[in-house]
Every structure is written in structure tokens, then in C-alpha cells.
Scaffold this active site. Structure first.
Site, PDB file in Angstrom:
ATOM      1  N   ARG A 178      32.512  37.552   5.497  1.00 11.44           N
ATOM      2  CA  ARG A 178      33.119  36.258   5.150  1.00 11.44           C
ATOM      3  C   ARG A 178      32.070  35.160   5.202  1.00 11.44           C
ATOM      4  O   ARG A 178      32.114  34.207   4.428  1.00 11.44           O
ATOM      5  CB  ARG A 178      34.276  35.955   6.103  1.00 11.44           C
ATOM      6  CG  ARG A 178      35.446  36.917   5.953  1.00 11.44           C
ATOM      7  CD  ARG A 178      36.536  36.603   6.938  1.00 11.44           C
ATOM      8  NE  ARG A 178      37.653  37.532   6.850  1.00 11.44           N
ATOM      9  CZ  ARG A 178      37.768  38.643   7.570  1.00 11.44           C
ATOM     10  NH1 ARG A 178      36.835  38.974   8.423  1.00 11.44           N
ATOM     11  NH2 ARG A 178      38.821  39.418   7.434  1.00 11.44           N
ATOM     12  N   SER A 212      44.200  28.938   8.322  1.00 12.03           N
ATOM     13  CA  SER A 212      45.111  30.061   8.637  1.00 12.03           C
ATOM     14  C   SER A 212      44.532  30.886   9.788  1.00 12.03           C
ATOM     15  O   SER A 212      45.258  31.602  10.479  1.00 12.03           O
ATOM     16  CB  SER A 212      45.347  30.937   7.405  1.00 12.03           C
ATOM     17  OG  SER A 212      44.116  31.386   6.881  1.00 12.03           O
ATOM     18  N   ASP A 226      45.102  38.097  11.469  1.00  3.68           N
ATOM     19  CA  ASP A 226      44.500  39.103  12.363  1.00  3.68           C
ATOM     20  C   ASP A 226      45.470  39.411  13.516  1.00  3.68           C
ATOM     21  O   ASP A 226      45.568  40.550  13.973  1.00  3.68           O
ATOM     22  CB  ASP A 226      43.183  38.588  12.946  1.00  3.68           C
ATOM     23  CG  ASP A 226      42.334  37.923  11.886  1.00  3.68           C
ATOM     24  OD1 ASP A 226      41.263  38.432  11.570  1.00  3.68           O
ATOM     25  OD2 ASP A 226      42.775  36.883  11.360  1.00  3.68           O
ATOM     26  N   ARG A 263      48.012  41.668  12.331  1.00  2.35           N
ATOM     27  CA  ARG A 263      47.450  43.028  12.246  1.00  2.35           C
ATOM     28  C   ARG A 263      47.404  43.665  13.629  1.00  2.35           C
ATOM     29  O   ARG A 263      47.698  44.857  13.790  1.00  2.35           O
ATOM     30  CB  ARG A 263      46.044  42.968  11.632  1.00  2.35           C
ATOM     31  CG  ARG A 263      46.059  42.668  10.144  1.00  2.35           C
ATOM     32  CD  ARG A 263      44.663  42.410   9.592  1.00  2.35           C
ATOM     33  NE  ARG A 263      44.696  42.269   8.139  1.00  2.35           N
ATOM     34  CZ  ARG A 263      43.789  41.623   7.422  1.00  2.35           C
ATOM     35  NH1 ARG A 263      42.748  41.045   8.025  1.00  2.35           N
ATOM     36  NH2 ARG A 263      43.885  41.547   6.110  1.00  2.35           N
ATOM     37  N   HIS A 297      37.857  33.840  12.455  1.00  6.58           N
ATOM     38  CA  HIS A 297      38.523  34.827  11.602  1.00  6.58           C
ATOM     39  C   HIS A 297      37.381  35.579  10.928  1.00  6.58           C
ATOM     40  O   HIS A 297      36.875  35.184   9.886  1.00  6.58           O
ATOM     41  CB  HIS A 297      39.409  34.125  10.565  1.00  6.58           C
ATOM     42  CG  HIS A 297      39.870  35.026   9.454  1.00  6.58           C
ATOM     43  ND1 HIS A 297      40.670  36.122   9.658  1.00  6.58           N
ATOM     44  CD2 HIS A 297      39.641  34.994   8.114  1.00  6.58           C
ATOM     45  CE1 HIS A 297      40.913  36.721   8.495  1.00  6.58           C
ATOM     46  NE2 HIS A 297      40.289  36.056   7.546  1.00  6.58           N
TER      47      HIS A 297
HETATM   48  N1  LIG Z   1      42.092  33.501   5.476  1.00 12.86           N
HETATM   49  C1  LIG Z   1      42.418  34.741   5.182  1.00 12.86           C
HETATM   50  O1  LIG Z   1      42.953  35.459   6.042  1.00 12.86           O
HETATM   51  C2  LIG Z   1      42.130  35.266   3.806  1.00 12.86           C
HETATM   52  C3  LIG Z   1      42.648  36.496   3.376  1.00 12.86           C
HETATM   53  C4  LIG Z   1      42.327  36.943   2.100  1.00 12.86           C
HETATM   54  C5  LIG Z   1      41.485  36.182   1.288  1.00 12.86           C
HETATM   55  N2  LIG Z   1      41.010  35.002   1.747  1.00 12.86           N
HETATM   56  C6  LIG Z   1      40.123  34.164   0.943  1.00 12.86           C
HETATM   57  O2  LIG Z   1      40.867  33.443  -0.020  1.00 12.86           O
HETATM   58  C7  LIG Z   1      39.994  33.059  -1.088  1.00 12.86           C
HETATM   59  C8  LIG Z   1      40.631  33.429  -2.429  1.00 12.86           C
HETATM   60  O3  LIG Z   1      40.688  34.837  -2.550  1.00 12.86           O
HETATM   61  P1  LIG Z   1      41.311  35.517  -3.878  1.00 12.86           P
HETATM   62  O4  LIG Z   1      41.320  36.979  -3.657  1.00 12.86           O
HETATM   63  O5  LIG Z   1      42.556  34.801  -4.247  1.00 12.86           O
HETATM   64  O6  LIG Z   1      40.179  35.134  -4.949  1.00 12.86           O
HETATM   65  P2  LIG Z   1      40.352  35.030  -6.531  1.00 12.86           P
HETATM   66  O7  LIG Z   1      38.980  35.107  -7.096  1.00 12.86           O
HETATM   67  O8  LIG Z   1      41.402  35.970  -6.993  1.00 12.86           O
HETATM   68  O9  LIG Z   1      40.930  33.558  -6.739  1.00 12.86           O
HETATM   69  C9  LIG Z   1      40.208  32.402  -6.528  1.00 12.86           C
HETATM   70  C10 LIG Z   1      40.794  31.334  -7.444  1.00 12.86           C
HETATM   71  O10 LIG Z   1      40.188  30.079  -7.116  1.00 12.86           O
HETATM   72  C11 LIG Z   1      40.016  29.379  -8.348  1.00 12.86           C
HETATM   73  N3  LIG Z   1      39.003  28.344  -8.182  1.00 12.86           N
HETATM   74  C12 LIG Z   1      37.655  28.495  -8.054  1.00 12.86           C
HETATM   75  N4  LIG Z   1      37.066  27.287  -7.947  1.00 12.86           N
HETATM   76  C13 LIG Z   1      38.053  26.364  -7.995  1.00 12.86           C
HETATM   77  C14 LIG Z   1      38.079  24.956  -7.930  1.00 12.86           C
HETATM   78  N5  LIG Z   1      36.964  24.239  -7.790  1.00 12.86           N
HETATM   79  N6  LIG Z   1      39.280  24.341  -8.026  1.00 12.86           N
HETATM   80  C15 LIG Z   1      40.413  25.029  -8.175  1.00 12.86           C
HETATM   81  N7  LIG Z   1      40.451  26.392  -8.241  1.00 12.86           N
HETATM   82  C16 LIG Z   1      39.292  27.028  -8.151  1.00 12.86           C
HETATM   83  C17 LIG Z   1      39.624  30.461  -9.338  1.00 12.86           C
HETATM   84  O11 LIG Z   1      39.815  30.026 -10.696  1.00 12.86           O
HETATM   85  C18 LIG Z   1      40.560  31.602  -8.938  1.00 12.86           C
HETATM   86  O12 LIG Z   1      41.782  31.553  -9.637  1.00 12.86           O
HETATM   87  C19 LIG Z   1      38.672  33.778  -0.818  1.00 12.86           C
HETATM   88  O13 LIG Z   1      37.771  32.879  -0.207  1.00 12.86           O
HETATM   89  C20 LIG Z   1      39.054  34.884   0.145  1.00 12.86           C
HETATM   90  O14 LIG Z   1      37.976  35.319   0.936  1.00 12.86           O
HETATM   91  C21 LIG Z   1      41.324  34.518   2.959  1.00 12.86           C
END
Ligand SMILES: NC(=O)c1ccc[n+]([C@@H]2O[C@H](COP(=O)([O-])OP(=O)(O)OC[C@H]3O[C@@H](n4cnc5c(N)ncnc54)[C@H](O)[C@@H]3O)[C@@H](O)[C@H]2O)c1
Length: 326
Positions: free
Chosen positions: A101, A156, A161, A164, A188
Site C-alpha cells: 500500500r 476507513s 482488517d 477480517r 492499515h
Molecule cells: N482502505 C481499504 O481498506 C481499501 C480496500 C481496497 C482498496 N482500497 C483502495 O481504494 C482505491 C481504489 O481502488 P479500486 O480497486 O477501486 O481502483 P480502480 O482503479 O478500480 O478505481 C479508481 C477510480 O478512481 C478514479 N480516479 C482516478 N483519479 C481520479 C481523480 N483525480 N478524481 C476522481 N476520480 C479519479 C479512476 O477513474 C477510477 O475509476 C485504491 O487506492 C485501493 O488501494 C482501499
């Protein structure tokens, strides 16, 4: 009698029925689906750099509305988020297989530098809920760039976690995971830790409960379970390239706590103000979450080893935060 939330008592200019989701990829769209299905909002606005993507998701998800209750789901612009009670940020690059991450820091801080000023310039008064990774660093970044009060910028964190962990412990002990009271705290990410010393199953100390269920090898089991929890995301990403359902449910849970002013205790990420001797970085520890975000942190009792690990986790995050050009 159940408490009925009185939105007229909310002193900020927010509509408790409205949520904005910025970033409509796997995580944002799954969160939108979970929120639609919950029926807790009457308006869900989706924003993405790719407006067509947001529009497609909004149309698709809105087709679920007749199965739930009336609500408005649409692709919007930043002008639509002004009165949102919760602004969920799921925009950002996701982890690739083998990537940590923290590897995502540069890319996603850049994205936040384009998003947060849009929120700031509109004097939004809702709670910012950061979900994009690395979530603790981005929560810190969102707070610094927005100038919002610290309680109104949360991540979040380790809510997922912790789910989980409860799920694993529930399976291990053959007991309902909702009866397990245990937290993952800290980053996280790779330096997170399970707060074993305060874990209980409905008030029974975890080790006592384990022995009741025929498990005596505590150290080995704890180490195995903690490793499995920590590596869950890597395993899922290896197998299906992204994780989104679990985090979508975590977003739903946090939103419910905010808009219902539940005062629920959740391990969200927020600015540390000297708890366990940690200052000036966001990380997760249990906190009371209500309409204003984090109301108060809960200093659960930790043993010396856990405090040392939590401090190590904070140091790693601080080092990264210190290298950012904000
Ligand atoms: N906190 C958690 O527990 C957790 C869990 C899973 C994923 N995530 C994180 O969530 C994030 C998104 O993951 P994902 O699988 O949905 O990715 P993804 O690539 O499917 O989606 C990302 C989206 O963000 C959009 N985007 C990019 N730049 C942007 C901007 N400047 N303004 C508006 N939209 C923008 C993209 O167009 C895309 O639709 C990642 O950083 C991932 O690591 C966090």
C-alpha cells in the site's frame, strides 16, 4: 425506546441523507451499491475523473432502487457535494500484485492534490471518509490539504482488517464473529497489529475462551491468524486483482455510524493527539464515531509489546508523511 436521530440538531450545513463518492472504480462502485442496498441515504452522488464511468455505475446501481426504497443516484460534479453529510474518497490507483500500500503513496497523493482543493473551495461541512490507499497517509494528507477540523477527516483505517480478524477468530472458535471483540490497530498495512491483550469473546478473555473451545497453543494461533489477516488483501489481489466487497461493507458501517450519530466504536484512522505517546499522524485505534466524525478515541489497554509495535507503526507512517511535499 430506540433513539431517533434528529437531523435538525446538526449544526452544520449538511443533508444527513446525502453521500458523495469520489472515485467509481471497483471500491467506489461497490460502496455505492452497498449504500444503495442499505437504503440509508436518499441521495448518492458519484464523481469520477472519467465521468462516463461514474454515469454508467450510477445508472446500473439505480436499477436496484425499485427493490429497496426511493432514492436519487446520479453522476455529478464537485458542486453536488457541498451539502453531503459524508464525502467518501475512493479515487486512486489500486495495488498491483506484489505492490504494498505504501508503494502507492506518490501516485495517490498526486490524485488527492487534485481532489481535496475542490472539496475545500466549496466549504463542505460533511465528514471526509478516506478509503484510497495508503489510507493512513492519505487521511493525514486530506486533513492537511483541506484544513478541516481533525475530527471531520477520518480514514476507513483498520475497520476492514478488524472485520477480517473477527471473521478468522469466529471460524477458529466456531462462534458468531459478531460476538468477538477484538481490534486490529495501527497502520492499515504491513505494520498493523492485533490488540490481543484486550480481546474478548463477549467479555470472556480470548485465551480463556480459546481453551473452552479446545485451543491451547495461543502464541502460534495468534501469530498465524494475524499473518492471515495482514496478508488477506495480497491474497485476494493475487487471485482476483482487486478487493472491494469487504471494504464496501466497511464503508457502509462507517457511514451508518456517522449519519445515525451512533457513537459506535470503530477502529477508524484519525489524527493521533498523544495517545500512547503518538502525535501528528493518522492511524487506527478504536474511536467513538458519530455525526461529527471522531468524537473521542478509546484508549484500550495494551501490553508493553503492543504499545512498542504501535509506536513502530506510527514511526513508519511519520517517516513517509515527513517526506511528502504538501
Ligand atoms: N482502505 C481499504 O481498506 C481499501 C480496500 C481496497 C482498496 N482500497 C483502495 O481504494 C482505491 C481504489 O481502488 P479500486 O480497486 O477501486 O481502483 P480502480 O482503479 O478500480 O478505481 C479508481 C477510480 O478512481 C478514479 N480516479 C482516478 N483519479 C481520479 C481523480 N483525480 N478524481 C476522481 N476520480 C479519479 C479512476 O477513474 C477510477 O475509476 C485504491 O487506492 C485501493 O488501494 C482501499
Amino acid at each position: 425506546m430506540d433513539k431517533i436521530y434528529d437531523s435538525s440538531k446538526n449544526e452544520r450545513n449538511v443533508d444527513v441523507q446525502k453521500v458523495a463518492i469520489i472515485g467509481c472504480g471497483f471500491v467506489g462502485s461497490s460502496a455505492a451499491f452497498a449504500l444503495m442496498e442499505s437504503g440509508m441515504f436518499s441521495e448518492i452522488v458519484l464523481i469520477d475523473a472519467d465521468h462516463n464511468k461514474a454515469d454508467g455505475e450510477a445508472i446500473d446501481i439505480s436499477h436496484g432502487v425499485p427493490f429497496v426504497k426511493p432514492m436519487k443516484i446520479y453522476a455529478g460534479t464537485y458542486d453536488d457535494i457541498v451539502d453531503a453529510a459524508v464525502i467518501v474518497i475512493t479515487a486512486g490507483a489500486a495495488q498491483k500484485p506484489g505492490e504494498t500500500r505504501l508503494d502507492l503513496v506518490k501516485k495517490n497523493v498526486g490524485i488527492f492534490k487534485s481532489i481535496i482543493p475542490e472539496i475545500k473551495s466549496r466549504n463542505c461541512e460533511g465528514v471526509i471518509l478516506v478509503v484510497a490507499n495508503p489510507v493512513d497517509i492519505l487521511t493525514y494528507v486530506a486533513q492537511k490539504l483541506s484544513g478541516f477540523p481533525e475530527n471531520r477527516v477520518i480514514g476507513s483505517g483498520t475497520v476492514l482488517d478488524t472485520a477480517r480478524l473477527k471473521s478468522r477468530l469466529g471460524d477458529h472458535l466456531n462462534v458468531d464473529s459478531r460476538s468477538v471483540h477484538a481490534f486490529i490497530i495501527g497502520e492499515h498495512g504491513d505494520s498493523e497489529l492485533a490488540a490481543w491483550s484486550s480481546a474478548t469473546v463477549s467479555g470472556v478473555p480470548l485465551s480463556t475462551f480459546c481453551e473452552m473451545r479446545g485451543h491451547f497453543n495461543h502464541e502460534e494461533s495468534e501469530a498465524n491468524i494475524q499473518e492471515m489477516v495482514k496478508n488477506s488483501a495480497y491474497e485476494i489481489i493475487e487471485k482476483k486483482h482487486a478487493t472491494y466487497y469487504g471494504i464496501a461493507m466497511a464503508v457502509r458501517r462507517i457511514c451508518a455510524a456517522i449519519i445515525g450519530d451512533e457513537k459506535a466504536i470503530l477502529p477508524v484512522s484519525s489524527t493521533m493527539k498523544g495517545e500512547y505517546g503518538i502525535y501528528g499522524i493518522s492511524l487506527s485505534m478504536p474511536a467513538i464515531v458519530g455525526e461529527n466524525g471522531v468524537e473521542e478515541k478509546i484508549p484500550i489497554s495494551l501490553d508493553e509489546d503492543e504499545i512498542a509495535k504501535l509506536k513502530e507503526s506510527a514511526e513508519q507512517l511519520k517517516k513517509i508523511a515527513g517526506e511528502l511535499d504538501l
